[in-house]
Design a protein around this motif. Structure first.
Motif, PDB file in Angstrom:
ATOM      1  N   LYS A  76      64.341  -6.775   2.036  1.00  0.00           N
ATOM      2  CA  LYS A  76      63.361  -5.868   2.619  1.00  0.00           C
ATOM      3  C   LYS A  76      62.770  -6.409   3.929  1.00  0.00           C
ATOM      4  N   TYR A  77      62.710  -7.707   4.063  1.00  0.00           N
ATOM      5  CA  TYR A  77      62.080  -8.321   5.230  1.00  0.00           C
ATOM      6  C   TYR A  77      63.071  -8.911   6.229  1.00  0.00           C
ATOM      7  N   VAL A  78      64.266  -9.199   5.784  1.00  0.00           N
ATOM      8  CA  VAL A  78      65.302  -9.780   6.636  1.00  0.00           C
ATOM      9  C   VAL A  78      66.415  -8.754   6.801  1.00  0.00           C
ATOM     10  N   THR A  79      66.645  -8.339   8.029  1.00  0.00           N
ATOM     11  CA  THR A  79      67.695  -7.349   8.282  1.00  0.00           C
ATOM     12  C   THR A  79      69.075  -8.002   8.196  1.00  0.00           C
ATOM     13  N   LEU A  80      70.090  -7.181   8.156  1.00  0.00           N
ATOM     14  CA  LEU A  80      71.460  -7.685   8.061  1.00  0.00           C
ATOM     15  C   LEU A  80      71.815  -8.544   9.272  1.00  0.00           C
ATOM     16  N   THR A  81      71.384  -8.138  10.453  1.00  0.00           N
ATOM     17  CA  THR A  81      71.714  -8.900  11.661  1.00  0.00           C
ATOM     18  C   THR A  81      70.913 -10.186  11.791  1.00  0.00           C
ATOM     19  N   GLU A  82      69.898 -10.382  10.961  1.00  0.00           N
ATOM     20  CA  GLU A  82      69.149 -11.633  10.953  1.00  0.00           C
ATOM     21  C   GLU A  82      69.622 -12.570   9.845  1.00  0.00           C
ATOM     22  N   SER A  83      70.385 -12.047   8.890  1.00  0.00           N
ATOM     23  CA  SER A  83      70.810 -12.851   7.750  1.00  0.00           C
ATOM     24  C   SER A  83      72.056 -13.667   8.082  1.00  0.00           C
ATOM     25  N   TYR A  84      72.245 -14.740   7.342  1.00  0.00           N
ATOM     26  CA  TYR A  84      73.415 -15.586   7.531  1.00  0.00           C
ATOM     27  C   TYR A  84      74.704 -14.816   7.245  1.00  0.00           C
ATOM     28  N   ILE A  85      74.675 -13.991   6.220  1.00  0.00           N
ATOM     29  CA  ILE A  85      75.868 -13.216   5.853  1.00  0.00           C
ATOM     30  C   ILE A  85      76.251 -12.251   6.974  1.00  0.00           C
ATOM     31  N   GLY A  86      75.284 -11.567   7.540  1.00  0.00           N
ATOM     32  CA  GLY A  86      75.556 -10.608   8.609  1.00  0.00           C
ATOM     33  C   GLY A  86      76.079 -11.265   9.869  1.00  0.00           C
ATOM     34  N   ILE A  87      75.453 -12.370  10.254  1.00  0.00           N
ATOM     35  CA  ILE A  87      75.891 -13.070  11.465  1.00  0.00           C
ATOM     36  C   ILE A  87      77.238 -13.751  11.230  1.00  0.00           C
ATOM     37  N   SER A  88      77.488 -14.194   9.998  1.00  0.00           N
ATOM     38  CA  SER A  88      78.785 -14.791   9.672  1.00  0.00           C
ATOM     39  C   SER A  88      79.921 -13.812   9.940  1.00  0.00           C
ATOM     40  N   ALA A  89      79.714 -12.566   9.594  1.00  0.00           N
ATOM     41  CA  ALA A  89      80.739 -11.551   9.843  1.00  0.00           C
ATOM     42  C   ALA A  89      80.998 -11.397  11.337  1.00  0.00           C
ATOM     43  N   LEU A  90      79.930 -11.432  12.139  1.00  0.00           N
ATOM     44  CA  LEU A  90      80.097 -11.323  13.591  1.00  0.00           C
ATOM     45  C   LEU A  90      80.813 -12.542  14.159  1.00  0.00           C
ATOM     46  N   ILE A  91      80.509 -13.710  13.620  1.00  0.00           N
ATOM     47  CA  ILE A  91      81.161 -14.938  14.083  1.00  0.00           C
ATOM     48  C   ILE A  91      82.646 -14.914  13.719  1.00  0.00           C
ATOM     49  N   LEU A  92      82.970 -14.483  12.494  1.00  0.00           N
ATOM     50  CA  LEU A  92      84.382 -14.391  12.108  1.00  0.00           C
ATOM     51  C   LEU A  92      85.135 -13.416  13.001  1.00  0.00           C
ATOM     52  N   GLU A  93      84.480 -12.334  13.372  1.00  0.00           N
ATOM     53  CA  GLU A  93      85.099 -11.368  14.280  1.00  0.00           C
ATOM     54  C   GLU A  93      85.300 -11.988  15.666  1.00  0.00           C
ATOM     55  N   THR A  94      84.380 -12.823  16.084  1.00  0.00           N
ATOM     56  CA  THR A  94      84.483 -13.483  17.383  1.00  0.00           C
ATOM     57  C   THR A  94      85.597 -14.526  17.381  1.00  0.00           C
ATOM     58  N   ILE A  95      85.727 -15.257  16.280  1.00  0.00           N
ATOM     59  CA  ILE A  95      86.789 -16.265  16.175  1.00  0.00           C
ATOM     60  C   ILE A  95      88.160 -15.585  16.147  1.00  0.00           C
ATOM     61  N   ALA A  96      88.263 -14.509  15.395  1.00  0.00           N
ATOM     62  CA  ALA A  96      89.511 -13.759  15.192  1.00  0.00           C
ATOM     63  C   ALA A  96      90.593 -14.692  14.652  1.00  0.00           C
ATOM     64  N   ASP A  97      91.737 -14.750  15.291  1.00  0.00           N
ATOM     65  CA  ASP A  97      92.824 -15.607  14.799  1.00  0.00           C
ATOM     66  C   ASP A  97      93.115 -16.763  15.751  1.00  0.00           C
ATOM     67  N   LYS A  98      92.113 -17.201  16.481  1.00  0.00           N
ATOM     68  CA  LYS A  98      92.260 -18.289  17.448  1.00  0.00           C
ATOM     69  C   LYS A  98      91.572 -19.556  16.955  1.00  0.00           C
ATOM     70  N   LYS A  99      91.917 -20.673  17.557  1.00  0.00           N
ATOM     71  CA  LYS A  99      91.166 -21.917  17.384  1.00  0.00           C
ATOM     72  C   LYS A  99      90.190 -21.991  18.547  1.00  0.00           C
ATOM     73  N   ILE A 100      88.946 -22.360  18.266  1.00  0.00           N
ATOM     74  CA  ILE A 100      87.939 -22.342  19.318  1.00  0.00           C
ATOM     75  C   ILE A 100      86.911 -23.443  19.059  1.00  0.00           C
ATOM     76  N   THR A 101      86.412 -24.060  20.124  1.00  0.00           N
ATOM     77  CA  THR A 101      85.379 -25.084  19.977  1.00  0.00           C
ATOM     78  C   THR A 101      84.014 -24.416  19.804  1.00  0.00           C
ATOM     79  N   VAL A 102      83.047 -25.202  19.355  1.00  0.00           N
ATOM     80  CA  VAL A 102      81.718 -24.665  19.063  1.00  0.00           C
ATOM     81  C   VAL A 102      81.059 -24.104  20.320  1.00  0.00           C
TER      82      VAL A 102
END
Length: 88
Positions: free
Chosen positions: A6-32
């Protein structure tokens, strides 16, 4: 903070941002640092998300993702998505 509620939106949660990070990584190797730059361009600077993580929270989310086996690291320190085959 890990799960949205109720207080933490999906885009503020670790799970929500994790999905965005996985989409950003895609199928490449990338540094931090390159991943952070790409994530900033794709989501923060283009304002696709309203509330965005700080760099410190971004690192915490990467640690969370590693502990949950969503990502792994190579010997060179590159991050790769554990759910997809890497092209490089």
């Amino acid at each position: 903070m890990i799960l949205p509620n109720k207080y933490v939106t999906l885009t503020e949660s670790y799970i929500g941002i994790s999905a965005l990070i996985l989409e950003t990584i895609a199928d490449k190797k990338i540094t931090v640092d390159k991943l952070w730059s790409k994530f900033q361009r794709k989501y923060i600077l283009s304002k696709k998300i309203n509330t965005y993580p700080t760099y410190q929270k971004f690192i915490y989310i990467l640690e969370f993702m590693y502990l949950c086996s969503m990502i792994s690291y190579t010997d060179k320190g590159e991050i790769l998505n554990e759910n997809l085959k890497v092209s490089n």
